[in-house]
Design a protein around this motif. Structure first.
Motif, PDB file in Angstrom:
ATOM      1  N   HIS A 231       8.743  -0.945   8.699  1.00 45.51           N
ATOM      2  CA  HIS A 231      10.210  -0.899   8.640  1.00 45.51           C
ATOM      3  C   HIS A 231      10.712   0.095   9.684  1.00 45.51           C
ATOM      4  CE1 HIS A 231      10.195   3.085   6.767  1.00 45.51           C
ATOM      5  NE2 HIS A 231       9.222   2.655   5.970  1.00 45.51           N
ATOM      6  N   ASP A 232      12.027   0.159   9.835  1.00 46.73           N
ATOM      7  CA  ASP A 232      12.604   1.050  10.845  1.00 46.73           C
ATOM      8  C   ASP A 232      13.427   2.179  10.218  1.00 46.73           C
ATOM      9  OD1 ASP A 232      14.767  -0.318   9.886  1.00 46.73           O
ATOM     10  OD2 ASP A 232      15.370  -1.194  11.804  1.00 46.73           O
ATOM     11  N   LEU A 233      13.193   2.440   8.931  1.00 48.69           N
ATOM     12  CA  LEU A 233      13.968   3.502   8.280  1.00 48.69           C
ATOM     13  C   LEU A 233      13.499   4.880   8.716  1.00 48.69           C
ATOM     14  CD1 LEU A 233      14.157   2.125   4.595  1.00 48.69           C
ATOM     15  CD2 LEU A 233      15.900   1.944   6.383  1.00 48.69           C
ATOM     16  N   THR A 234      12.208   4.996   9.010  1.00 51.87           N
ATOM     17  CA  THR A 234      11.639   6.295   9.381  1.00 51.87           C
ATOM     18  C   THR A 234      10.691   6.114  10.564  1.00 51.87           C
ATOM     19  OG1 THR A 234       9.817   5.968   7.811  1.00 51.87           O
ATOM     20  CG2 THR A 234      11.734   7.177   7.006  1.00 51.87           C
ATOM     21  N   ASP A 235      10.313   7.243  11.189  1.00 53.10           N
ATOM     22  CA  ASP A 235       9.462   7.183  12.383  1.00 53.10           C
ATOM     23  C   ASP A 235       7.989   6.960  12.034  1.00 53.10           C
ATOM     24  OD1 ASP A 235      11.699   7.739  13.846  1.00 53.10           O
ATOM     25  OD2 ASP A 235      11.352   9.912  13.790  1.00 53.10           O
ATOM     26  N   ASN A 236       7.627   7.343  10.825  1.00 55.27           N
ATOM     27  CA  ASN A 236       6.226   7.197  10.459  1.00 55.27           C
ATOM     28  C   ASN A 236       6.128   6.622   9.048  1.00 55.27           C
ATOM     29  OD1 ASN A 236       3.475   7.284  10.671  1.00 55.27           O
ATOM     30  ND2 ASN A 236       3.299   9.521  10.709  1.00 55.27           N
ATOM     31  N   ILE A 237       5.036   5.952   8.768  1.00 54.66           N
ATOM     32  CA  ILE A 237       4.775   5.382   7.446  1.00 54.66           C
ATOM     33  C   ILE A 237       3.360   5.798   7.060  1.00 54.66           C
ATOM     34  CG2 ILE A 237       4.560   3.275   6.098  1.00 54.66           C
ATOM     35  CD1 ILE A 237       6.423   1.915   8.146  1.00 54.66           C
ATOM     36  N   VAL A 238       3.227   6.347   5.857  1.00 56.48           N
ATOM     37  CA  VAL A 238       1.922   6.837   5.407  1.00 56.48           C
ATOM     38  C   VAL A 238       1.322   5.810   4.455  1.00 56.48           C
ATOM     39  CG1 VAL A 238       0.741   8.719   4.223  1.00 56.48           C
ATOM     40  CG2 VAL A 238       2.751   9.205   5.646  1.00 56.48           C
ATOM     41  N   HIS A 239       0.337   5.081   4.958  1.00 50.17           N
ATOM     42  CA  HIS A 239      -0.291   4.043   4.135  1.00 50.17           C
ATOM     43  C   HIS A 239      -1.419   4.631   3.306  1.00 50.17           C
ATOM     44  CE1 HIS A 239       1.919   0.965   6.282  1.00 50.17           C
ATOM     45  NE2 HIS A 239       1.528   1.500   7.433  1.00 50.17           N
ATOM     46  N   LEU A 240      -1.388   4.386   2.011  1.00 53.50           N
ATOM     47  CA  LEU A 240      -2.533   4.729   1.172  1.00 53.50           C
ATOM     48  C   LEU A 240      -3.288   3.427   0.942  1.00 53.50           C
ATOM     49  CD1 LEU A 240      -1.316   7.447  -1.317  1.00 53.50           C
ATOM     50  CD2 LEU A 240      -1.644   7.512   1.143  1.00 53.50           C
ATOM     51  N   VAL A 241      -4.550   3.422   1.356  1.00 57.35           N
ATOM     52  CA  VAL A 241      -5.294   2.172   1.466  1.00 57.35           C
ATOM     53  C   VAL A 241      -6.586   2.245   0.657  1.00 57.35           C
ATOM     54  CG1 VAL A 241      -6.376   0.555   3.087  1.00 57.35           C
ATOM     55  CG2 VAL A 241      -4.412   1.931   3.824  1.00 57.35           C
ATOM     56  N   LEU A 242      -6.814   1.254  -0.174  1.00 60.51           N
ATOM     57  CA  LEU A 242      -8.091   1.159  -0.890  1.00 60.51           C
ATOM     58  C   LEU A 242      -9.095   0.408  -0.032  1.00 60.51           C
ATOM     59  CD1 LEU A 242      -7.214   0.286  -4.618  1.00 60.51           C
ATOM     60  CD2 LEU A 242      -7.856   2.495  -3.656  1.00 60.51           C
ATOM     61  N   ALA A 243     -10.285   0.993   0.087  1.00 61.25           N
ATOM     62  CA  ALA A 243     -11.337   0.321   0.870  1.00 61.25           C
ATOM     63  C   ALA A 243     -12.698   0.786   0.360  1.00 61.25           C
ATOM     64  CB  ALA A 243     -11.173   0.645   2.350  1.00 61.25           C
ATOM     65  N   ARG A 244     -13.720   0.074   0.788  1.00 66.10           N
ATOM     66  CA  ARG A 244     -15.085   0.391   0.360  1.00 66.10           C
ATOM     67  C   ARG A 244     -15.844   1.116   1.461  1.00 66.10           C
ATOM     68  NH1 ARG A 244     -16.513  -2.108  -4.067  1.00 66.10           N
ATOM     69  NH2 ARG A 244     -15.346  -3.971  -4.647  1.00 66.10           N
ATOM     70  N   LEU A 245     -16.537   2.171   1.056  1.00 65.25           N
ATOM     71  CA  LEU A 245     -17.480   2.788   1.992  1.00 65.25           C
ATOM     72  C   LEU A 245     -18.753   1.958   2.026  1.00 65.25           C
ATOM     73  CD1 LEU A 245     -16.923   6.469   0.916  1.00 65.25           C
ATOM     74  CD2 LEU A 245     -16.541   5.537   3.211  1.00 65.25           C
ATOM     75  N   LYS A 246     -19.468   2.081   3.128  1.00 62.28           N
ATOM     76  CA  LYS A 246     -20.750   1.383   3.246  1.00 62.28           C
ATOM     77  C   LYS A 246     -21.656   1.841   2.109  1.00 62.28           C
ATOM     78  CE  LYS A 246     -23.867   0.211   7.014  1.00 62.28           C
ATOM     79  NZ  LYS A 246     -24.339   0.605   8.349  1.00 62.28           N
ATOM     80  N   ASP A 247     -22.408   0.939   1.548  1.00 65.51           N
ATOM     81  CA  ASP A 247     -23.357   1.256   0.473  1.00 65.51           C
ATOM     82  C   ASP A 247     -22.686   1.713  -0.815  1.00 65.51           C
ATOM     83  OD1 ASP A 247     -25.382   0.749   2.330  1.00 65.51           O
ATOM     84  OD2 ASP A 247     -25.318   2.844   3.013  1.00 65.51           O
TER      85      ASP A 247
END
Lengths: 587, 587
Positions: free
Chosen positions: B201-217
């Motif tokens: 979006h263009d409301l702010t200069d930055n967006i902080v994504h909190l992302v779920l992901a898997r580590l290897k193993d």
């Protein structure tokens, strides 16, 4: 997103809920045989599936643009309409004298369900034509019939209902459109109408508008309203003085144009009186009663379609492990999703039963049962309309829910069903008006004998479970009896309130009363299916659908009919709330 | 179509339902005085009414077009967002150490209701930021907090939750996004996410994504998921390797972009671990619990707005004569319309009470009550989320119905509320998942002691009516007691089913159980308002709103709480339907 016409389910409901087997045995439908009925449904199902269903998304996306007074229907709609009328479907139950096929209304009801499951926006056009055919057949002069009826029956021309004006929606007493006799038997009509479905379109060359208007010096209120036939194209081929002045941007049914109509901008549209002067409302009610049942069937159709789509999705989509499963299960394996799907299916079949039963009563009214059956149809019509369309809102919303996030994305199609269904509880008399009609006009029919007879018929169904207490039925019989007693007590309360001149106490409970009626009547319809299925199993039939029908009736009894007692309590609270409603709404 | 913040009603609910008077008296909110709370609500109301509410239609019409990976928010949204964060509203209840105002969550709850009544699509952006703030505050390293927390609290940057993938919606065990450590403490994230609200979006200069992901193993399933902070713009000012790859065409909340996000197309987006490896789900639940209550408040807000609009229409629109009236009455004079409006208002206030009560429990968890209050909040959160959003669907649909045909026309705005509300029961855990959470995880808390304590608190409210049987209460006390007994028996049934290792019997009744819980808890909330209003009247206060509060509680008891017994019956039927569901769905 495809639609599969549930022909076996529909036929089962016709035979065992709407008494088709009995009617055929009694010769009430002439030489029509069960095989004929089945063949007609199967053929209609093919047309609905292959010709109409593919139009539904197209209609939603394209809408019906208006340009220079002309409306373009979505791509493919003209061709589909032509195919459909060429199949003779428009006149299925119309009088053979005017080109109809004279088939029972119950069969037409099943077909109407299918057209509308395939596309409400498409099915709406013939639905209005059907109302026009009925009004004209019952109230029109021979001359008008000769000029217009055959072409409406064939579908070569379509009909509209022009009731609503900006200041007159539910309240027709406020109508202002005017009509003046010219002297040659015709009238000049002037006025503005809104919400005119298919008021303008390119499916046919002519459109036959039925228009409510006031004659000069007519009494005020609803007793001064007359009905006029006002064609788009006059008999001499010239355009009449009427036009589409705008279309609405709607929540749903984008494929069907909803028009503002201007009559008489250039001096007056030419029209002819249908029925007697100032008796237009009676003629209009002829149209509306037929239309109300058909709107109920639209509700059944869209609910069936939403159910099919949700079931298909639930079988494909894998999320979470059902108890005992080692890997992600299709979501149909989760109890909560089963509850949603069974609710959808049970409500749909309950509403179908009520609608078909109403159509059967209309058929029976033409036979030896006569007025008694006619009154039964009058009693059931508001329930068929309002209950079926209320559950259509609920079922289509559940359809979105089953899809999860995908349901909120328009691409999936589930949201369209919900948007399309939302009009059904509003048009042809809001569901609140249906509830008032049921309580204030239909319960008092024959001093209450009509509703008492209907409750007696519900009791006979419940007794079937006493006579034959198969363990597979669970508590169907007990729940049904409890529901019937609730309905019975609530009915007594309402009749007493009306008789004691306390209409507000009755009207305050009208909506929960209609819901209670629908739930119990719907539960009885599913109960009849369960009894018939059980008998078939005992007779050695091996169709697994039979056990499914028993399970569905049991689900309805255990999970939906359970609301009956609470509804009774609300009705018996007697509308105390109307005393301080303004206070409660004020803050 | 305007919105008036119901400050007096909200304050009354805060004081007498959510115990604000008691909390202030106990000094639980420091030196905050009632007048401060009132002033904050009044000021927030002004901002909601004048800054945010006008954006709602604009957002619906314009949507959020995506071009070359960038999204343009609707006209006026950037300016409104700036005004709103400049007012300090984003950090109202955040830690002062990071720039927040440290005010109680109950006050923030009331404000959250207002932002979302004004526009769900707008309110959704800070709602996600709030979840991000909480996750970071509780689980983030000091370094991450220093870099990101202050700017999230001020609203200069916004946060998102990146959970869902095409194959993993409700079932996070199926996640596939991957993360690999680089060696410098950062990770490279690769994966595709969908349904990411305000992902771009263009409301702010930055967006902080909190992302779920898997580590290897990492272990399979949910125990191998980690949470990462992945900013759109990296600390050195360069763009991270992530982009919005598409947006959804949705049923509603058109003003908020719903994005597909591609992480790591060019090798990997840079991110940092939040909390421990493989413990991402715990962190995410921190966000989700806060978000779930806030989604409940979105439901309250949109319901309030739909109610206000319907009431305004019903007071203006004249159709039909109410009994005793000589000319067409405003439709608010008709009993059936009153029933709809009172249902809307009563459900809205019941849900508001539940949400505020939940927020109060979260506040109390920070004080001497500690874990007990925390567990109470955990118990109430799924009810606050699901009941409030279920009734939001019902209330907004009733809002359409009150408008009649006008409700189906988009211009009126009633339909938008219904479209916008429809997502609330789906996102942040579908309402079915909330019901399962309530039954399978929350009822067993402390061996059932948490839910028993809550039922005991309901009984204390009911006893208030015994102690003070004012005739104005009608049957409020009796209905409430009956409802509580139904809830008590249903709770015993569910706990027993879980203890007997029959989870399917408990899960099959989870949805009606949550509804029953919400109805009874909501009825108790309205009951507490009625008791407080009655006490105020007896103390000589003359505000007519007090009598209205009693009347509203009575309406709820007579007309909505009456459903309790039927729900109990469905729950106690024990999910027999799961045995033959496949059979019943097969035909």
């Amino acid at each position: 997103m495809t639609y599969r016409a549930p022909v076996a389910d529909m036929l089962f409901a016709l035979r065992h809920v709407a008494g088709l087997d009995a009617a055929l045995a009694a010769g009430r439908h002439g030489d029509l045989a069960l095989e004929d009925a089945e063949a007609i449904l199967a053929e209609a199902g093919k047309v609905a599936e292959s010709v109409i269903a593919p139009l539904n998304r197209v209609g939603d996306r394209h809408g019906t643009p208006l340009k220079d007074g002309a409306i373009t229907t979505p791509p493919g709609w003209r061709e589909a309409y032509r195919t459909w009328i060429d199949g003779g479907w428009n006149g299925l139950s119309a009088d053979p004298e005017h080109g109809g096929q004279g088939l029972p209304l119950v069969l037409n009801a099943a077909c109407t369900e299918m057209w509308n499951a395939a596309s409400i926006a498409f099915g709406l056009c013939p639905l209005l034509t059907a109302g026009g055919i009925e009004a004209l057949a019952q109230h029109g002069s021979d001359d008008l019939k000769t000029r217009y009826l055959d072409k409406l029956v064939s579908g070569e021309w379509t009909a509209t209902m022009n009731l609503t004006e900006p200041q007159a929606g539910s309240d027709l007493a406020l109508l202002r459109s005017r009509a003046e006799p010219v002297g040659d038997g015709s009238y000049r009509i002037v006025g503005a109408k809104i919400y005119i479905t298919y008021g303008e379109h390119d499916l046919t060359d002519n459109i036959v508008h039925l228009v409510l208007a006031r004659l000069k010096d007519a009494p005020a209120g609803t007793r001064g309203i007359s009905l006029f036939l006002v064609p788009k194209v006059l008999p001499d081929g010239s355009r009449n003085d009427l036009r589409c002045s705008g279309i609405e941007h709607k929540l749903g049914i984008h494929g069907s144009p909803t028009c503002s109509m201007a009559f008489g901008d250039d001096g007056g549209a030419i029209g002819w009186l249908i029925g007697e002067a100032n008796r237009g409302l009676a003629c209009m009610f002829t149209m509306m009663n037929s239309a109300r049942l058909n709107v109920g069937l639209q509700g059944v159709g869209i609910a069936e379609r939403a159910y099919q789509q949700a079931l298909g999705y639930a079988r494909d989509r894998r999320q979470g492990k059902a108890p005992g499963s080692a890997e992600a299960s299709p979501i149909v394996a989760h109890a909560d999703v089963q509850r949603m799907l069974l609710t959808m299916k049970a409500f749909t079949q309950a509403a179908r039963g009520i609608c078909y039963l109403t159509a059967d009563a209309l058929d029976a009214a033409e036979g030896p049962e006569g007025q008694t059956a006619h009154d039964r149809a009058s009693l059931l019509t508001p329930v068929a309309k309002a209950f079926s369309t209320d559950i259509a809102n609920e079922v289509t919303s559940l359809g979105v829910q089953v899809h999860g996030g995908m349901g909120f994305v328009e691409e999936t199609g589930a949201a369209q069903h919900m948007r399309d269904a939302r009009i059904l509880g509003i048009y042809e008399g809001t569901n609140g008006i249906q509830a008032i009609d049921l309580v204030a006009r239909k319960l008092p029919l024959n001093g209450g004998a009509t509703v008492r007879a209907q409750i007696a018929s519900l009791r006979r169904t419940a007794e079937g479970f006493l006579k034959d207490p198969d363990p597979a039925f669970g508590r169907i019989g007990a729940r049904l009896r409890a529901g019937i007693e609730s309905l019975d007590r609530a009915t007594s309360f309402q009749l007493k309130a009306l008789a004691s001149n306390r209409p507000e106490a009755a009207l305050a409970g009208a909506t929960p009363y209609l819901r209670l009626f629908g739930l119990v009547q719907g539960g009885a319809c599913l109960g009849r299916q369960a009894l018939a299925a059980n008998a078939a199993l005992k007779a050695g039939e091996t169709d697994p659908a039979h056990a499914g029908r028993i399970a569905l009736a049991r689900f309805f009894a255990d999970n939906l009919l359970t609301a009956a007692e609470g509804l009774e309590a609300s009705i018996l609270a007697g509308g105390h709330f109307t005393d301080d409603a303004e206070l409660a709404l004020a803050s």
